[in-house]
Design a protein around this motif. Sequence first.
Motif, PDB file in Angstrom:
ATOM      1  N   GLU A  54       0.788  -1.296   0.125  1.00  0.00           N
ATOM      2  CA  GLU A  54      -0.058   0.002  -0.037  1.00  0.00           C
ATOM      3  C   GLU A  54       0.665   1.268  -0.109  1.00  0.00           C
ATOM      4  O   GLU A  54       0.273   2.306  -0.362  1.00  0.00           O
ATOM      5  N   ASP A  55       2.046   1.313   0.322  1.00  0.00           N
ATOM      6  CA  ASP A  55       3.059   2.273   0.164  1.00  0.00           C
ATOM      7  C   ASP A  55       4.186   2.017  -0.433  1.00  0.00           C
ATOM      8  O   ASP A  55       4.919   0.941  -0.570  1.00  0.00           O
ATOM      9  N   LEU A  56       5.091   3.023  -0.729  1.00  0.00           N
ATOM     10  CA  LEU A  56       6.353   3.072  -1.493  1.00  0.00           C
ATOM     11  C   LEU A  56       7.167   2.374  -0.450  1.00  0.00           C
ATOM     12  O   LEU A  56       7.080   2.645   0.591  1.00  0.00           O
ATOM     13  N   VAL A  57       8.182   1.339  -0.901  1.00  0.00           N
ATOM     14  CA  VAL A  57       9.102   0.746  -0.205  1.00  0.00           C
ATOM     15  C   VAL A  57      10.446   1.088  -0.623  1.00  0.00           C
ATOM     16  O   VAL A  57      10.690   1.064  -1.951  1.00  0.00           O
ATOM     17  N   GLN A  58      11.469   0.911  -0.067  1.00  0.00           N
ATOM     18  CA  GLN A  58      12.736   1.120  -0.283  1.00  0.00           C
ATOM     19  C   GLN A  58      13.121  -0.052  -1.000  1.00  0.00           C
ATOM     20  O   GLN A  58      12.879  -1.154  -0.991  1.00  0.00           O
ATOM     21  N   ALA A  59      13.972   0.115  -2.535  1.00  0.00           N
ATOM     22  CA  ALA A  59      14.411  -0.896  -3.315  1.00  0.00           C
ATOM     23  C   ALA A  59      15.563  -1.798  -2.892  1.00  0.00           C
ATOM     24  O   ALA A  59      16.570  -1.918  -3.814  1.00  0.00           O
ATOM     25  N   SER A  60      15.412  -2.280  -1.744  1.00  0.00           N
ATOM     26  CA  SER A  60      16.401  -3.218  -1.387  1.00  0.00           C
ATOM     27  C   SER A  60      16.310  -4.704  -2.130  1.00  0.00           C
ATOM     28  O   SER A  60      15.484  -4.764  -2.818  1.00  0.00           O
ATOM     29  N   SER A  61      17.339  -5.227  -2.009  1.00  0.00           N
ATOM     30  CA  SER A  61      17.424  -6.583  -2.736  1.00  0.00           C
ATOM     31  C   SER A  61      16.269  -7.560  -2.270  1.00  0.00           C
ATOM     32  O   SER A  61      15.664  -8.270  -2.768  1.00  0.00           O
ATOM     33  N   ILE A  62      15.962  -7.509  -0.657  1.00  0.00           N
ATOM     34  CA  ILE A  62      14.864  -8.358  -0.233  1.00  0.00           C
ATOM     35  C   ILE A  62      13.542  -7.765  -1.038  1.00  0.00           C
ATOM     36  O   ILE A  62      12.791  -8.720  -1.315  1.00  0.00           O
ATOM     37  N   GLN A  63      13.310  -6.591  -0.892  1.00  0.00           N
ATOM     38  CA  GLN A  63      11.887  -6.185  -1.415  1.00  0.00           C
ATOM     39  C   GLN A  63      11.854  -6.522  -2.960  1.00  0.00           C
ATOM     40  O   GLN A  63      10.780  -6.689  -3.210  1.00  0.00           O
ATOM     41  N   ALA A  64      12.891  -6.144  -3.659  1.00  0.00           N
ATOM     42  CA  ALA A  64      13.051  -6.404  -4.963  1.00  0.00           C
ATOM     43  C   ALA A  64      12.432  -8.008  -5.340  1.00  0.00           C
ATOM     44  O   ALA A  64      11.727  -8.204  -6.311  1.00  0.00           O
TER      45      ALA A  64
END
Length: 912
Positions: A347-357
């Motif tokens: 629902e919100d923007l998240v930081q583009a870390s390798s885990i989130q990607a």
Amino acid sequence: IIQNMCIIIIIFYVAYLYFFPQEVQAVYKWLLGNFYNVNSLIYGMCFVCVCMQAIQGNDITVKSYKVESRITSRFAHTTVKSSVVNSGANAQSIGFNVQIPKRAFINNFTMNVNGITFVGSVKEKTVARNLYAQARARGKAAGIVRYTMETFRTEVHVPPGSKVEFELHYQEMMQRKLGVYQHTLHLQPGRLVPLLQVDVYIFEPKGIKFVTASNTLGEHLSELTKITHTKEKAHIVFKPTLQQQRKCENCTESSVDGEFTVNYDVERESNAGELQVSDGHFVQFFAPSDLSPLSKNIVFVIDVSGSMWGLKMKQTVEAMKAILDDLSMDDYFSIIDFNHNVRCWNEDLVQASSIQANEAKKYIQSIKPNGGTNINEALLRAVQMLVRASNQGLTDPRSVSMIILVSDGDPTVGEIKLNTIQKNVKRVMREEFSLYSLGIGFDVDFDFLERIAMDNRGIAQRINANHDAAEQLKTFYSQVSSPLLRTISIHFPENAVNNVTQNRFDKFFHGSELIVAGKLQPSDFTTLQSITTASANMDLNIQTEADIHGLDSVLSTHQHSFTGFARQMWAYITVNQLLAERSLASTANKKRRITQRIMALAVEHQFVTPFTAMLVEGHDQGRAERLIADSPRDSRHGCCSGTKSKQFILKYNITSGKLESTAITIVENDPHFIIHLPKSNMDICFNIDSKPGHILNLISDPGTGVTINGQLVGSKKMKNNKIDTYFGTISIYSKTHGVQAVVGTNRIDLMEGRNNHSFSWGATAELVLNRVTIVKEAHVTVTVDGKISVMVLLHRVWKKHPIQVDFLGIYMSNANKYSTQVHGLIGQFAKEPEVKLYGVHEGADPKKKEATMEVKGNKLAVTRGWQKDYRRDKKRGSDVYCWFIHNSGKGFIDGSYTSYILPQLDSFLTSI
């Protein structure tokens, strides 16, 4: 068979779109998607229907097929020429088809059929159609326009033995993408050609960084391209022999069928600004590179309706995996997928870390397309996500926020009115956000995706729904993945310029280029300055300066440069910006005003646009023939809805006999004489290298009492250690009637004793003095006693041009009725001399053959070349092929050219 299949499939496709319920549509697309999605099949079938060879016809001989592009400062002028002969026993149709780039404007076309030259000129569409309707009513010509592919198509029906020459011109501005300018030419001659040649000339004043060439014509042709590259110039040549064109050693089919592409980039100064001034116009280029990328905030909005099932979804997933890997730790992102419902991965923007990607990749791979298409709610949700992140301070104030929409169809759920969706998104979007639209396939309403993107500071791109779709998606993302600057403004002194194109830009991406053009105001300035300001990780302020006259001097010394590039580039950018502005205009009145501006500019600069048409005119036994080619108003006509591409089709029918055109003798430029010899069916050319101020006799006829003389004017300074001369004054004097017409570059005078009349070139007039008639329209025509007629054209050049001056061109009909006493540089050929030509062979210049000519008891070495006829096209002219006599016509004219120099404009020639 293919055409019938295409029609059947389209009919069935339309029926399924409008009459089948959504569930049946989804099943139909799913079934077809397992093999190849429906959009690609429909598009592929339509493509087969309209994809054409450049030259079409049976039992025809293609003598030559030549393509030449002159690229000067990123602006390209391309000419495609072909010479064809109907070598069959019967009359037949010969077609000439040229695929042109999507962003190019056609701006000239000529066609010569058995000596009749049809010349194109761009007019307002209603004017052109009214003129064309007159010809159509006589059954002499027929034209039709369709929106299918970016194709110009001409068709002419000719008797056996007929020779047809085609020549098409188009112009476009090179766009820099990922650090490269790409110029693509489509080569489809359709058969083996004795002379097949491609020439690309590049001139970049700041220098060329690199240049490469490639083609899709096959490995055996890839090594034939030759590149000559100096600091500022490049020449790319592709000239396969007849044997090299064959698909195999003994094949009769040509392997030349594909694209020929030239890639290059230019050298740039450290400040990344390049300002060029030419022909009263300026162009500012801005492309910095030594900057750190800004962080970005991206919401990917992906269509997962039933129509995305199969190859489309597979390609989208593949592209998204690569895109997510490309995100940096400074970036923030989220994913929204939609069908009839709208879902958010987060629902919100998240930081583009390798885990989130990696989590996002798993989510995308789990999507199963189904259901309808709710574009409105998906886009509104994406905007809300960016607004929330900004309000919460999650994003860097200097970062770039964007929405990337990927869709393959029109909305079918929720709000389905396209205008309402556009207004809804516009209302909630902030000024610092941008929307980029990617339309997959050819049943998507690309016009809508383009409008909604432009309305929100973005662009749209069509993605072909094939196995290359993932690469296309990744390439597009690469173009917007590295923002370097925000809020760019390029300013000029207010009292120095006007009519400036867009000079404020929301973003600048790595590998691209910003271009601003405009007109210079009259002034005594010798330089022009610009100031560029922009916001990045630090604020920028860059000043650029250019000499106002320096570039024109340089261009005049380069044979293959396009001297009018700045003027045409300004018009090209302005027309395209007006077209975009018109598509977003909110009222009919605004659209009408913008349309008027587009038409005025397009007519002045000879661009075929949706609101102008090309009227092609020729003369058959004195009767004007008119054909029409235009670009349609509605991009959704044709087999593939919303392709926004164009096909110009001209048809002309010659039912019998060899066509004859009125033979003329021409004197143009510095000065070039073109003498037409009707009995020999030959044009002979020669120059007269005399001095400024000399008066040369053209016609001296004591029998009719008429003498026609021309006074030479010199260029402003020497070029190649020589002063060029032109006719600056033409005098037509009738001693019998006591009337003299003097045509100069500034005014026209008609004199009879004390009864004198003067008027400017801007006037329109018709005067008759004692059987001497002068008619002033776009040119001046002087007729004496209804028997001798002379037409004079004025050639204007830029007043501040460092070398050239205004000059006159003279045209005289071979039907003029002189007495047997006539003489002069032109008059002596009223009695045609016997001419024999033999020993034709290749010359030092492969484009110009050489031969021996016997005339008037002399043997002369002659060269095949061409000069210009400007009667119908004063800007570019049409080529007149002729045999050139060297040494000021020595051996062809009686005596020496010095014998034709007279003391006064009304003098008659004495004996030679």
